[in-house]
Design an enzyme around this catalytic site. Structure first.
Site, mmCIF file in Angstrom:
data_model
loop_
_atom_site.group_PDB
_atom_site.id
_atom_site.type_symbol
_atom_site.label_atom_id
_atom_site.label_comp_id
_atom_site.label_asym_id
_atom_site.label_seq_id
_atom_site.Cartn_x
_atom_site.Cartn_y
_atom_site.Cartn_z
ATOM 1 N N ASN A 31 -11.557 5.302 21.556
ATOM 2 C CA ASN A 31 -10.316 5.300 20.767
ATOM 3 C C ASN A 31 -9.384 4.241 21.350
ATOM 4 O O ASN A 31 -8.799 4.447 22.405
ATOM 5 C CB ASN A 31 -9.675 6.696 20.837
ATOM 6 C CG ASN A 31 -8.324 6.737 20.145
ATOM 7 O OD1 ASN A 31 -8.021 5.885 19.307
ATOM 8 N ND2 ASN A 31 -7.504 7.717 20.493
ATOM 9 N N LYS A 33 -6.570 3.261 20.260
ATOM 10 C CA LYS A 33 -5.132 3.489 19.993
ATOM 11 C C LYS A 33 -4.506 2.199 19.455
ATOM 12 O O LYS A 33 -5.170 1.462 18.729
ATOM 13 C CB LYS A 33 -4.429 4.002 21.248
ATOM 14 C CG LYS A 33 -5.208 5.143 21.916
ATOM 15 C CD LYS A 33 -4.429 5.889 22.935
ATOM 16 C CE LYS A 33 -5.330 6.911 23.600
ATOM 17 N NZ LYS A 33 -4.635 7.924 24.328
ATOM 18 N N HIS A 117 -5.507 13.605 16.089
ATOM 19 C CA HIS A 117 -5.348 13.253 17.505
ATOM 20 C C HIS A 117 -3.995 13.792 17.984
ATOM 21 O O HIS A 117 -3.018 13.787 17.240
ATOM 22 C CB HIS A 117 -5.421 11.730 17.681
ATOM 23 C CG HIS A 117 -5.511 11.332 19.128
ATOM 24 N ND1 HIS A 117 -4.415 11.282 19.951
ATOM 25 C CD2 HIS A 117 -6.581 11.012 19.897
ATOM 26 C CE1 HIS A 117 -4.807 10.934 21.171
ATOM 27 N NE2 HIS A 117 -6.112 10.769 21.166
ATOM 28 N N GLU A 119 -1.771 12.615 19.771
ATOM 29 C CA GLU A 119 -0.631 11.682 19.664
ATOM 30 C C GLU A 119 -0.090 11.676 18.237
ATOM 31 O O GLU A 119 1.118 11.576 18.024
ATOM 32 C CB GLU A 119 -1.066 10.277 20.111
ATOM 33 C CG GLU A 119 -1.201 10.217 21.624
ATOM 34 C CD GLU A 119 -2.181 9.179 22.129
ATOM 35 O OE1 GLU A 119 -2.570 8.286 21.368
ATOM 36 O OE2 GLU A 119 -2.555 9.278 23.313
ATOM 37 N N GLU A 189 -9.943 18.021 23.124
ATOM 38 C CA GLU A 189 -9.144 17.164 23.995
ATOM 39 C C GLU A 189 -7.967 17.962 24.549
ATOM 40 O O GLU A 189 -6.936 18.106 23.876
ATOM 41 C CB GLU A 189 -8.612 15.964 23.213
ATOM 42 C CG GLU A 189 -9.690 15.074 22.645
ATOM 43 C CD GLU A 189 -9.230 13.621 22.561
ATOM 44 O OE1 GLU A 189 -9.902 12.776 23.171
ATOM 45 O OE2 GLU A 189 -8.203 13.346 21.936
ATOM 46 N N GLY A 195 -4.883 10.555 28.871
ATOM 47 C CA GLY A 195 -4.100 9.443 29.414
ATOM 48 C C GLY A 195 -3.398 9.773 30.717
ATOM 49 O O GLY A 195 -2.509 9.050 31.151
ATOM 50 N N SER A 240 -9.366 11.558 29.793
ATOM 51 C CA SER A 240 -9.590 10.843 31.052
ATOM 52 C C SER A 240 -11.058 10.722 31.433
ATOM 53 O O SER A 240 -11.409 10.800 32.621
ATOM 54 C CB SER A 240 -8.773 11.479 32.194
ATOM 55 O OG SER A 240 -7.388 11.398 31.894
#
Ligand code: PEP
Length: 282
Positions: A31, A33, A117, A119, A189, A195, A240
């Protein structure tokens, strides 16, 4: 992608949920981003493809910004890399300024789309209600959705992980037609691991993913819930993942690959994670 959906022979093989004998080909998806212009994406893919030349048993995907989609579809033709978008609108068309629809993606041979996701949920207000429409819309357009689910640190500490996962799986898959469930890829996730450099322990990843697979066998939670279908759904771990920790995570019985953020941005580290996924099969 050589085997994104189980072949008939593999499907016949479907055993109990969690059995690799169910023919789930591992998927390693990067991904990106909001990173990489088209020129940077071209240079990346020229670095990645030769590094994947000996990969035989792992599917590989890159999830790229909208502006990179067409170039990446062209540059990956004939390779084992499939190209995914990172979001889409639930409607096929309409007055939705700035949005992109599933038919727009499939028309240019995009393979799939990341949905939900964390985010997008946290920063752009993506709701489970919208996801309940997005997942079937993606499937109807022939796209493979990667649906992301996961708990916050607060939810984990409060013993709420299972409740959160049950809620997301139940809501987001509510309108998936029977028979389509096995075309959905789920990415577990944990938000606290995205991250942050903090990675779930193998026990945490296996436990959460086995729990999601059990939810998929439950007709009251997942559409067409059925142990045989649940055994065919690929469930990835994300948070991660790095070349150093990938093999241990990817060897877990219910973990069918990884959704990789930061470590997918360089072809060297992304290819190393794909290599670790192949080794984990050994
Ligand atoms: C992600 O963006 O989905 C992700 C897992 O990121 P990272 O690998 O950087 O934690």
């Amino acid at each position: 992608m050589s085997a994104s959906e189980p072949s008939a022979a593999e499907s016949e093989d479907a055993g109990h949920p969690g059995a690799r004998g169910a023919g789930r080909t591992p998927l390693v998806a990067g991904n990106w981003k909001m990173y990489k212009t088209e020129a940077q994406a071209e240079s990346y893919i020229q670095g990645l493809l030769p590094r994947l030349s000996s990969v035989e048993r792992v599917d590989v995907a890159i999830c790229v910004p909208f502006t990179d989609l067409r170039a990446m579809v062209d540059s990956t033709r004939g390779s084992r890399v499939e190209v995914f978008a990172q979001n889409m609108h639930e409607e096929a068309e309409g007055a939705f300024t700035g949005e992109i629809s599933a038919p727009m993606l499939s028309e240019i041979d995009v393979y799939g789309v990341v949905l939900g996701h964390s985010e997008r949920r946290a920063l752009f207000g993506e709701t489970d209600r919208a996801l309940a429409q997005k997942v079937p819309a993606a499937l109807a357009a022939g796209l493979t959705p990667i649906l992301c689910v996961g708990e916050t640190e607060e939810e984990r500490d409060g013993g709420d992980t299972e409740r959160k996962l049950r809620h997301q799986v139940h809501e987001d898959l509510a309108a998936v037609a029977p028979g389509d469930l096995q075309r959905v890829v789920i990415a577990y996730e944990p938000i606290w691991a995205i991250g942050t450099g903090r990675v779930a322990t193998p026990e945490q990843a296996q436990e959460a993913i086995a729990f999601i697979r059990a939810l998929l066998s439950d007709r009251s939670v997942a559409p067409a819930g059925d142990p045989e279908i649940a055994a065919r759904v690929r469930i990835l771990y994300g948070g991660s993942v790095k070349p150093e920790n990938a093999q241990e995570l990817l060897a877990l019985p219910d973990v069918d690959g990884a959704l990789v953020g930061g470590a997918s941005l360089a072809p060297e580290s992304f290819a190393a994670i794909v290599a670790a996924a192949e080794k984990a099969l050994a």
